[in-house]
Every structure is written in C-alpha cells, then in structure tokens.
Design a protein around this motif. Structure first.
Motif, short mmCIF file in Angstrom:
data_model
loop_
_atom_site.label_atom_id
_atom_site.label_comp_id
_atom_site.label_asym_id
_atom_site.label_seq_id
_atom_site.Cartn_x
_atom_site.Cartn_y
_atom_site.Cartn_z
N PRO A 6 0.82 -1.20 0.00
CA PRO A 6 0.00 0.00 0.00
C PRO A 6 0.86 1.26 0.00
CG PRO A 6 -0.72 -1.56 1.69
CD PRO A 6 0.59 -2.02 1.18
N ARG A 240 4.04 -4.92 8.78
CA ARG A 240 4.27 -5.26 7.37
C ARG A 240 3.95 -6.75 7.15
NH1 ARG A 240 9.70 -1.75 6.03
NH2 ARG A 240 9.73 -0.58 7.97
N ARG A 256 -1.73 -7.14 4.15
CA ARG A 256 -1.67 -5.86 3.44
C ARG A 256 -0.74 -5.93 2.24
NH1 ARG A 256 0.59 -1.50 6.92
NH2 ARG A 256 -0.23 -0.10 5.33
#
Length: 283
Positions: A6, A240, A256
């Motif tokens: 992202p 992360r 993510r």
C-alpha cells in the motif's frame, strides 16, 4: 509476480523479519532455494534480525538448524521458542489439568477423531493417527490419548493434534474449535483434515511480540510472511504483513502486502528489497 505494498506502507527497512517455513520460505519440496539462502545471509549482514516461525514441533529444531541455519526459532505455533544456539527462551506448554477434558470434549463432538501430542523432544499418538502427519517409521509413545496423558504425567505438552478420516477440514475445524472453546487456541496449517491446539493465548503472534518487545521493537519495525491460517495472528501483529501468492485465500485477504509464491522465492524477493533499503540507510 511482483511484490505489492500500500502507499502508506512503513518506509525504510524493517528491523526484524519473521517468516513461516512450510509453504512460505521453503519451496513445495521442502527445500531452501539458493536465492533464499543468500537473501537470509544478506539480511543478517545488513543488520536485519531473522526469526523462523513455524508450526513444526520443538523436536524439529536440529533439522531447522541443519537446513536453514542457526536463527531465532519460534516452534509449535508459538509454544516453544529457542535462541540461535538452541537454548530455550520461552516455553508455553498446556496446563496439565484441562488437557484430558479438552480431549474428551473434542472426541464427543467429533466421533472418529484421533489425537497426537507434541512434547519438547518426543511425540506420542493414538494407533489410528496417520503416519503421514509425523513422518517417522516408529514412535515410542503409542496408546489412546487418555493412556498417553496418564503415562506421560509430568511431561509437558506443547501442541495437540487431531485428525479425522472423513470430515472436510472446514467442518472438522469448526466443530473442534467449538468443542475446545477457551481452553485452547485452535488452528490449522496443512490444508488436510488436521487441527492443531495450543495452550490458551499461545500463538505465533504471542511469542513474536513478547520477544520483539524485549528488543524494543514496535509493530512497524517488523515484517512477517505466511501462507496458512495459523499465520494469521502473526500477520495481524506486525506492521508489514506479507502473504505469498500460494497462500490460503483467507491469508491473502488479510495481508496488506503480497509477494510471489514460495516456489518463486517470494520471501527472498522482498528480503532483497529490504537489504537494499538497509544498505542505503547505512550509507
């Protein structure tokens, strides 16, 4: 496949990388590729700490050292944690009294189930428990779950495994988790009708966060890689979280970040990026 992140991803290199093994760091044949081995070496040389985080039992530690190297290891889904030299750092076995009740409830809820127990250095299983699950030609501790718990009194259990020969994994896991209730953490990691139980509150995340907090690291300092539902707590605990392309759909949705599959050196690809960032920061 290229990695994706992202726009609001943490900048810079992480200070700690935690990775699952089977289906994530290791290829489908269980081997460590030359590229991944080189990436692990380069990451440590760049000052990035590494942690192997696996559902494999504590008795697999010697194999992990031989195949992957002497790294910090979180085994049995967080129940047994070891320093690179093999010294125990944190052991979180089942409390003894609730184990027999847990087995009884799961057996009543799912007739036909068979059980196995992971101790720190040994393994015990019921006669009907499938040999493919533990990969050994002979095991010294064999008997009913009730007999094993009675005979092994005082021997700490780090993980309970349960298998059903007919039910789908989804149905078996749902019924077993309901039966276990708050007396165990219930998960699965193989894609087969095999359910894993850990002591209450014991997950890959609980072990990783306890260790990293002692190092003064926050969630954004940590990257983690996984492929199966037993990795979800760990992926949810770090800033992360990465899923490999071959990951379970639930894991891909939860993560993510994404990278290539285990057979395409997905973890190594990201580690190489982290190493470049770490070297640039140090320059």
């Amino acid at each position: 496949m290229t990695t994706s992140a992202p726009a609001d991803a943490p900048s810079g290199a992480p200070k700690l990388v935690a990775t699952d093994l089977d289906g994530t760091l290791l290829r489908s044949d269980g081997t460590l590729s030359a590229r991944t081995a080189a990436a692990l070496t380069a990451a440590e040389a760049a000052g990035i700490r590494l942690a192997l985080v696996t559902g494999r039992p504590p008795r697999s530690l010697g194999v992990l050292h031989a195949d992957i190297g002497h790294h910090f290891a979180i085994t049995a889904n967080g129940a047994a944690v070891y320093a690179p030299d093999g010294t125990p750092v944190r052991l979180s076995p089942f409390p003894a009294p609730p184990l027999a009740a847990l087995v009884a409830r799961v057996r009543a809820a799912v007739p036909g189930v068979s059980f196995a127990f992971e101790y720190e250095r040994d393994f015990g299983h019921e006669p009907d428990y499938p040999a493919w699950s533990y990969g050994e030609s002979s095991v010294e501790l064999i008997g009913t779950a009730e007999e094993l718990l009675d005979r092994a009194a005082g021997r700490q259990v780090f993980k309970v495994l349960a298998h059903h020969p007919e039910l789908s994994l989804r149905d078996f896991h749902a019924r077993a988790r309901t039966a276990a209730g708050a007396d165990a953490e219930t998960t699965h990691s193989t894609g087969l009708a095999l359910v894993e139980f850990s002591a209450p509150g014991v997950t890959k995340a609980s072990a990783l966060t306890a260790w990293s907090a002692g190092l003064g690291l926050g969630r954004d300092d940590i990257a983690a890689f996984g492929d199966m539902p037993n990795d979800l707590p760990m992926l949810g605990a770090v800033g992360r979280p990465y899923a490999v392309a071959n990951a379970d759909p639930e894991v891909r949705r939860a993560a993510r970040f994404h990278t290539a599959s285990n057979d395409e050196d997905g973890v190594a690809r990201v580690l190489e990026q982290f190493v470049r960032l770490a070297r640039a920061e140090a320059a």
